[in-house]
Design an enzyme around this catalytic site. Structure first.
Site, PDB file in Angstrom:
ATOM      1  N   LYS A  21      42.811  42.324   2.929  1.00 31.73           N
ATOM      2  CA  LYS A  21      41.485  41.794   2.611  1.00 31.73           C
ATOM      3  C   LYS A  21      40.371  42.484   3.389  1.00 31.73           C
ATOM      4  O   LYS A  21      39.227  42.506   2.943  1.00 31.73           O
ATOM      5  CB  LYS A  21      41.474  40.286   2.857  1.00 31.73           C
ATOM      6  CG  LYS A  21      42.376  39.553   1.849  1.00 31.73           C
ATOM      7  CD  LYS A  21      42.662  38.145   2.282  1.00 31.73           C
ATOM      8  CE  LYS A  21      41.950  37.153   1.401  1.00 31.73           C
ATOM      9  NZ  LYS A  21      42.283  35.761   1.785  1.00 31.73           N
ATOM     10  N   LYS A  44      31.076  34.535   7.308  1.00 32.90           N
ATOM     11  CA  LYS A  44      30.149  33.405   7.259  1.00 32.90           C
ATOM     12  C   LYS A  44      30.668  32.432   6.197  1.00 32.90           C
ATOM     13  O   LYS A  44      31.245  32.865   5.199  1.00 32.90           O
ATOM     14  CB  LYS A  44      28.790  33.967   6.836  1.00 32.90           C
ATOM     15  CG  LYS A  44      27.663  33.002   6.670  1.00 32.90           C
ATOM     16  CD  LYS A  44      26.443  33.840   6.224  1.00 32.90           C
ATOM     17  CE  LYS A  44      25.456  33.031   5.400  1.00 32.90           C
ATOM     18  NZ  LYS A  44      24.672  32.099   6.157  1.00 32.90           N
ATOM     19  N   LYS A  69      43.474  26.617  -6.158  1.00 29.53           N
ATOM     20  CA  LYS A  69      42.873  26.229  -7.432  1.00 29.53           C
ATOM     21  C   LYS A  69      43.691  25.132  -8.099  1.00 29.53           C
ATOM     22  O   LYS A  69      44.926  25.157  -8.060  1.00 29.53           O
ATOM     23  CB  LYS A  69      42.787  27.451  -8.349  1.00 29.53           C
ATOM     24  CG  LYS A  69      41.958  28.573  -7.731  1.00 29.53           C
ATOM     25  CD  LYS A  69      42.332  29.918  -8.318  1.00 29.53           C
ATOM     26  CE  LYS A  69      41.652  31.041  -7.550  1.00 29.53           C
ATOM     27  NZ  LYS A  69      42.254  32.349  -7.849  1.00 29.53           N
ATOM     28  N   GLU A  93      37.768  38.807  -2.421  1.00 24.92           N
ATOM     29  CA  GLU A  93      39.025  39.562  -2.392  1.00 24.92           C
ATOM     30  C   GLU A  93      39.403  40.053  -3.785  1.00 24.92           C
ATOM     31  O   GLU A  93      38.800  39.660  -4.780  1.00 24.92           O
ATOM     32  CB  GLU A  93      40.176  38.718  -1.817  1.00 24.92           C
ATOM     33  CG  GLU A  93      40.552  37.531  -2.695  1.00 24.92           C
ATOM     34  CD  GLU A  93      41.993  37.052  -2.464  1.00 24.92           C
ATOM     35  OE1 GLU A  93      42.816  37.775  -1.869  1.00 24.92           O
ATOM     36  OE2 GLU A  93      42.304  35.949  -2.934  1.00 24.92           O
ATOM     37  N   ASN A 152      42.877  40.416  -6.302  1.00 28.18           N
ATOM     38  CA  ASN A 152      44.305  40.154  -6.514  1.00 28.18           C
ATOM     39  C   ASN A 152      44.810  41.222  -7.473  1.00 28.18           C
ATOM     40  O   ASN A 152      44.372  41.296  -8.623  1.00 28.18           O
ATOM     41  CB  ASN A 152      44.537  38.755  -7.079  1.00 28.18           C
ATOM     42  CG  ASN A 152      44.240  37.651  -6.055  1.00 28.18           C
ATOM     43  OD1 ASN A 152      43.755  36.590  -6.388  1.00 28.18           O
ATOM     44  ND2 ASN A 152      44.510  37.909  -4.791  1.00 28.18           N
ATOM     45  N   ARG A 175      47.245  41.803  -9.383  1.00 28.19           N
ATOM     46  CA  ARG A 175      48.393  41.271 -10.148  1.00 28.19           C
ATOM     47  C   ARG A 175      47.841  40.360 -11.241  1.00 28.19           C
ATOM     48  O   ARG A 175      46.647  40.098 -11.298  1.00 28.19           O
ATOM     49  CB  ARG A 175      49.261  40.450  -9.202  1.00 28.19           C
ATOM     50  CG  ARG A 175      48.424  39.361  -8.505  1.00 28.19           C
ATOM     51  CD  ARG A 175      49.244  38.365  -7.751  1.00 28.19           C
ATOM     52  NE  ARG A 175      48.463  37.557  -6.837  1.00 28.19           N
ATOM     53  CZ  ARG A 175      47.850  36.430  -7.146  1.00 28.19           C
ATOM     54  NH1 ARG A 175      47.886  35.970  -8.369  1.00 28.19           N
ATOM     55  NH2 ARG A 175      47.164  35.769  -6.238  1.00 28.19           N
ATOM     56  N   VAL A 196      47.579  33.225 -11.940  1.00 27.17           N
ATOM     57  CA  VAL A 196      48.043  31.967 -12.520  1.00 27.17           C
ATOM     58  C   VAL A 196      47.147  31.565 -13.709  1.00 27.17           C
ATOM     59  O   VAL A 196      47.640  31.155 -14.759  1.00 27.17           O
ATOM     60  CB  VAL A 196      48.038  30.856 -11.441  1.00 27.17           C
ATOM     61  CG1 VAL A 196      48.411  29.519 -12.038  1.00 27.17           C
ATOM     62  CG2 VAL A 196      48.966  31.219 -10.283  1.00 27.17           C
ATOM     63  N   ARG A 237      46.423  22.838 -13.671  1.00 32.26           N
ATOM     64  CA  ARG A 237      47.726  23.144 -13.056  1.00 32.26           C
ATOM     65  C   ARG A 237      48.485  21.827 -12.883  1.00 32.26           C
ATOM     66  O   ARG A 237      48.022  20.921 -12.198  1.00 32.26           O
ATOM     67  CB  ARG A 237      47.554  23.805 -11.693  1.00 32.26           C
ATOM     68  CG  ARG A 237      46.903  25.171 -11.766  1.00 32.26           C
ATOM     69  CD  ARG A 237      47.098  25.925 -10.448  1.00 32.26           C
ATOM     70  NE  ARG A 237      46.273  27.131 -10.427  1.00 32.26           N
ATOM     71  CZ  ARG A 237      46.409  28.104  -9.552  1.00 32.26           C
ATOM     72  NH1 ARG A 237      47.344  28.027  -8.612  1.00 32.26           N
ATOM     73  NH2 ARG A 237      45.626  29.176  -9.586  1.00 32.26           N
TER      74      ARG A 237
HETATM   75  P1  ADP Z   1      43.252  33.492  -0.815  1.00 29.68           P
HETATM   76  O1  ADP Z   1      43.673  34.892  -0.570  1.00 29.68           O
HETATM   77  O2  ADP Z   1      44.046  32.501  -0.072  1.00 29.68           O
HETATM   78  O3  ADP Z   1      43.097  33.209  -2.276  1.00 29.68           O
HETATM   79  P2  ADP Z   1      40.345  33.701  -0.657  1.00 29.68           P
HETATM   80  O4  ADP Z   1      39.675  34.622   0.306  1.00 29.68           O
HETATM   81  O5  ADP Z   1      40.375  34.102  -2.075  1.00 29.68           O
HETATM   82  O6  ADP Z   1      41.814  33.400  -0.134  1.00 29.68           O
HETATM   83  O7  ADP Z   1      39.664  32.267  -0.518  1.00 29.68           O
HETATM   84  C1  ADP Z   1      40.231  31.136  -1.089  1.00 29.68           C
HETATM   85  C2  ADP Z   1      39.193  30.033  -1.164  1.00 29.68           C
HETATM   86  O8  ADP Z   1      38.703  29.695   0.147  1.00 29.68           O
HETATM   87  C3  ADP Z   1      37.933  30.397  -1.944  1.00 29.68           C
HETATM   88  O9  ADP Z   1      38.072  30.193  -3.336  1.00 29.68           O
HETATM   89  C4  ADP Z   1      36.918  29.437  -1.340  1.00 29.68           C
HETATM   90  O10 ADP Z   1      37.044  28.135  -1.841  1.00 29.68           O
HETATM   91  C5  ADP Z   1      37.314  29.431   0.116  1.00 29.68           C
HETATM   92  N1  ADP Z   1      36.599  30.469   0.871  1.00 29.68           N
HETATM   93  C6  ADP Z   1      37.061  31.691   1.200  1.00 29.68           C
HETATM   94  N2  ADP Z   1      36.131  32.391   1.897  1.00 29.68           N
HETATM   95  C7  ADP Z   1      35.057  31.604   2.007  1.00 29.68           C
HETATM   96  C8  ADP Z   1      33.753  31.742   2.615  1.00 29.68           C
HETATM   97  N3  ADP Z   1      33.403  32.837   3.277  1.00 29.68           N
HETATM   98  N4  ADP Z   1      32.885  30.686   2.516  1.00 29.68           N
HETATM   99  C9  ADP Z   1      33.238  29.558   1.860  1.00 29.68           C
HETATM  100  N5  ADP Z   1      34.430  29.373   1.273  1.00 29.68           N
HETATM  101  C10 ADP Z   1      35.343  30.373   1.338  1.00 29.68           C
HETATM  102  P1  ADP Z   2      45.955  32.894  -8.267  1.00 29.24           P
HETATM  103  O1  ADP Z   2      45.255  33.828  -7.338  1.00 29.24           O
HETATM  104  O2  ADP Z   2      46.678  33.550  -9.365  1.00 29.24           O
HETATM  105  O3  ADP Z   2      45.149  31.736  -8.631  1.00 29.24           O
HETATM  106  P2  ADP Z   2      47.419  31.522  -6.221  1.00 29.24           P
HETATM  107  O4  ADP Z   2      46.462  31.834  -5.122  1.00 29.24           O
HETATM  108  O5  ADP Z   2      47.626  30.124  -6.651  1.00 29.24           O
HETATM  109  O6  ADP Z   2      47.158  32.381  -7.480  1.00 29.24           O
HETATM  110  O7  ADP Z   2      48.809  32.182  -5.826  1.00 29.24           O
HETATM  111  C1  ADP Z   2      49.825  32.291  -6.770  1.00 29.24           C
HETATM  112  C2  ADP Z   2      51.124  32.127  -6.073  1.00 29.24           C
HETATM  113  O8  ADP Z   2      51.321  33.166  -5.146  1.00 29.24           O
HETATM  114  C3  ADP Z   2      51.261  30.855  -5.264  1.00 29.24           C
HETATM  115  O9  ADP Z   2      52.597  30.452  -5.343  1.00 29.24           O
HETATM  116  C4  ADP Z   2      50.898  31.293  -3.856  1.00 29.24           C
HETATM  117  O10 ADP Z   2      51.465  30.443  -2.911  1.00 29.24           O
HETATM  118  C5  ADP Z   2      51.481  32.684  -3.834  1.00 29.24           C
HETATM  119  N1  ADP Z   2      50.767  33.638  -2.970  1.00 29.24           N
HETATM  120  C6  ADP Z   2      49.669  34.327  -3.263  1.00 29.24           C
HETATM  121  N2  ADP Z   2      49.347  35.175  -2.265  1.00 29.24           N
HETATM  122  C7  ADP Z   2      50.266  35.003  -1.312  1.00 29.24           C
HETATM  123  C8  ADP Z   2      50.500  35.597  -0.018  1.00 29.24           C
HETATM  124  N3  ADP Z   2      49.704  36.547   0.506  1.00 29.24           N
HETATM  125  N4  ADP Z   2      51.563  35.165   0.687  1.00 29.24           N
HETATM  126  C9  ADP Z   2      52.368  34.222   0.191  1.00 29.24           C
HETATM  127  N5  ADP Z   2      52.223  33.645  -1.018  1.00 29.24           N
HETATM  128  C10 ADP Z   2      51.191  34.019  -1.754  1.00 29.24           C
HETATM  129 MG    MG Z   3      41.817  34.154  -3.592  1.00 25.86          MG
END
Ligand code: ADP
Ligand code: ADP
Ligand code: MG
Length: 461
Positions: A117, A202, A237, A289, A291, A293, A296, A339
């Site tokens: 990231k 932030k 989500k 970020e 993804n 791939r 979901v 979901r």
């Molecule tokens: P993941 O890799 O676990 O999906 P993300 O960086 O996509 O992590 O963040 C997942 C969720 O966390 C976002 O959809 C949002 O709800 C919250 N989030 C992440 N970064 C921020 C931020 N800088 N400020 C507020 N909410 C955040």
């Molecule tokens: P999407 O980004 O497709 O909405 P999710 O954030 O719900 O998906 O992740 C999809 C699946 O992948 C979930 O089972 C989640 O726990 C798993 N997952 C995603 N990123 C990671 C990671 N970096 N490490 C472990 N599990 C992950």
């Molecule tokens: Mg994310």
């Protein structure tokens, strides 16, 4: 190279979904499975199935050697990694390619750049995509972190460079809390993701989560518009929609163009998603970020565009040039995905695996239920609790919500608690109907709107 046979290196509903797309393209399918998944729908549907180890994911679905050995034994042309597990593991993509097999996804190099990231933030910034204000790179130690935190201000987020699935993120509201949590976060990230690297961002308050679907063949790149996924629990989500009703056309245009610019910057191949936070008061969006791939929630995009994203991924992996031009991608109507998890929403979402005695699924041409379930299946305790996704398409958002309420009422999963009642509550909520929400809405709603309803339900029992 045309792909004639495909190994599905995943489980659950996405394995079923990938199997369906591969079959539609005339491919022979090979399903890997752990000892816990012998009776899975994915195994039943595939042409062949190969056991790869014990239930623990580390020993089966995350075991690169076991998956590669299965792919070689089955002599497949390609491997689809699904989501989660090895889908964003660059070493796995490399091992697949080294075995002379096509990996259905971007190059290992693109996965390394975008899957981390911190490097993804840099790539985005260089491509002119606005990012959340935060550290320029990984934060090396607490000394460096202190200065940066003071510059960004509180509250801020400590995020794991290798995090995902809503894990590896902490909010801190003071320097004292920051100093206490920083080392803990690093140790936790090292244990969970094999990489203790952290960065800070932030907090964007009252933001919406909006993401753009992209497709690329390495030379041509298109976007398939956006999804909104602001209804989240613990940063995961719960409910997703397409398109987002909160974007004005000029903002949508800038947002989608920025995702395409990012795809171009890394010569992206395959399907991917660029995620953003959107502040509708200022109309500013901030990259969070990528993804690399299938996601979901991809079906909501399929519903409104008519594009089969998994078939597109398979065609691209087979070396075909992208058949879709940007002007061919059109949005029709509105789609919502719920979901459905094996969790008890009345008991703090406690996981509730077990046998499903009966299953009744709503049908109709604008309803889709992507699931791992069949009547008589026993849901395994070893993996995440997603049972399936109910996806409904309507001519507009109001029509879609009407159809969703009917579809939820018609969905019967008997034997285990599920999150269907949560979705029924959301589908009946006036704020949800008006799309008045942000990423923290659900957390509050569960305490105020859902919990009292639960109380009255218990009295009625
Ligand atoms: P993941 O890799 O676990 O999906 P993300 O960086 O996509 O992590 O963040 C997942 C969720 O966390 C976002 O959809 C949002 O709800 C919250 N989030 C992440 N970064 C921020 C931020 N800088 N400020 C507020 N909410 C955040
Ligand atoms: P999407 O980004 O497709 O909405 P999710 O954030 O719900 O998906 O992740 C999809 C699946 O992948 C979930 O089972 C989640 O726990 C798993 N997952 C995603 N990123 C990671 C990671 N970096 N490490 C472990 N599990 C992950
Ligand atoms: Mg994310």
């Amino acid at each position: 190279m045309t792909i004639r046979s495909l190994l599905i290196a995943n489980r659950g509903e996405i394995a079923v979904r990938v199997n369906r797309a591969a079959k539609a393209l005339g491919m022979r399918t090979v399903q890997v499975y752990s000892q816990a998944d012998v009776n899975s729908l994915a195994v039943r549907l595939a042409d062949e199935a190969i056991e790869i180890g014990p239930p623990a994911a580390r020993k089966s679905y995350l075991n690169i050697d076991a998956v590669i050995a299965a792919a070689k034994a089955a002599k497949v042309d390609a491997v689809h990694p699904g989501y989660g597990f090895l889908s964003e593991n660059a070493d796995f993509a490399e091992a697949v390619a080294a075995a002379g097999i096509a990996f259905v996804g971007p190059s290992a190099e693109a996965i390394r750049l975008l899957g981390d990231k911190v490097t993804a933030r840099r790539v985005a910034a260089e491509a002119g995509v606005p990012t959340v204000p935060g550290s320029a790179g990984r934060v090396a130690d607490i000394g460096e972190a202190r200065g940066m935190a003071a510059g960004i201000g509180f509250p801020l987020m400590i995020k794991a460079a290798a995090g995902g699935g809503g894990r590896g993120i902490r909010i801190v509201s003071s320097m004292e809390e920051f100093e206490r949590q920083f080392p803990q976060a690093s140790a936790e990230a090292a244990a969970a993701f094999g990489d203790g690297g952290l960065y800070i961002e932030k907090v964007i308050e009252r933001a919406r989560h909006i993401e753009v679907q992209i497709l690329g063949d390495g030379k041509n790149f298109v976007h398939c518009f956006e999804r909104e996924c602001s209804l989240q629990r613990r940063r995961q989500k719960v409910w997703e929609e397409a398109p987002s009703v909160s974007l004005k056309p000029h903002v949508r245009e800038r947002l989608c163009a920025s995702a395409v610019a990012l795809a171009k910057a890394v010569s992206y191949r395959g399907a991917g998603t660029v995620e953003y936070l959107y502040d509708d008061a200022s109309e500013e969006f901030y990259f969070i970020e990528v993804n690399t791939r299938i996601q979901v929630e991809h079906p909501v995009t399929e519903m409104i565009t008519g594009i089969d994203l998994v078939q597109e991924m398979l065609r691209i992996a087979g070396g075909e040039p992208l058949s879709i031009r940007q002007e061919d991608v059109r949005v029709s109507g509105h789609a919502i995905e719920c979901r459905i998890n094996a969790e008890d929403p009345y008991r703090d979402f406690m996981p509730a695996p077990g046998p499903v005695h009966e299953l009744e699924v709503p049908n109709g041409d604008r309803i889709r239920f992507d699931t791992l379930l069949y009547a008589g299946y026993e849901v395994s305790p070893f993996y995440d609790s997603l049972l399936g996704k109910l996806i409904v398409h309507g001519k507009d958002r109001t029509d879609c919500l009407d159809r969703l309420r009917d579809a939820l009422a018609a969905l019967k999963i008997v034997g285990i608690p599920t999150t269907v009642p949560l979705h029924q509550g959301l589908a009946a909520d006036p704020d949800v109907a008006a799309s008045r929400y942000h990423t923290r809405f659900l957390e509050h709603w569960l305490q105020t709107a859902f919990a009292p309803a639960q109380g009255s339900k218990e009295v009625a029992r």
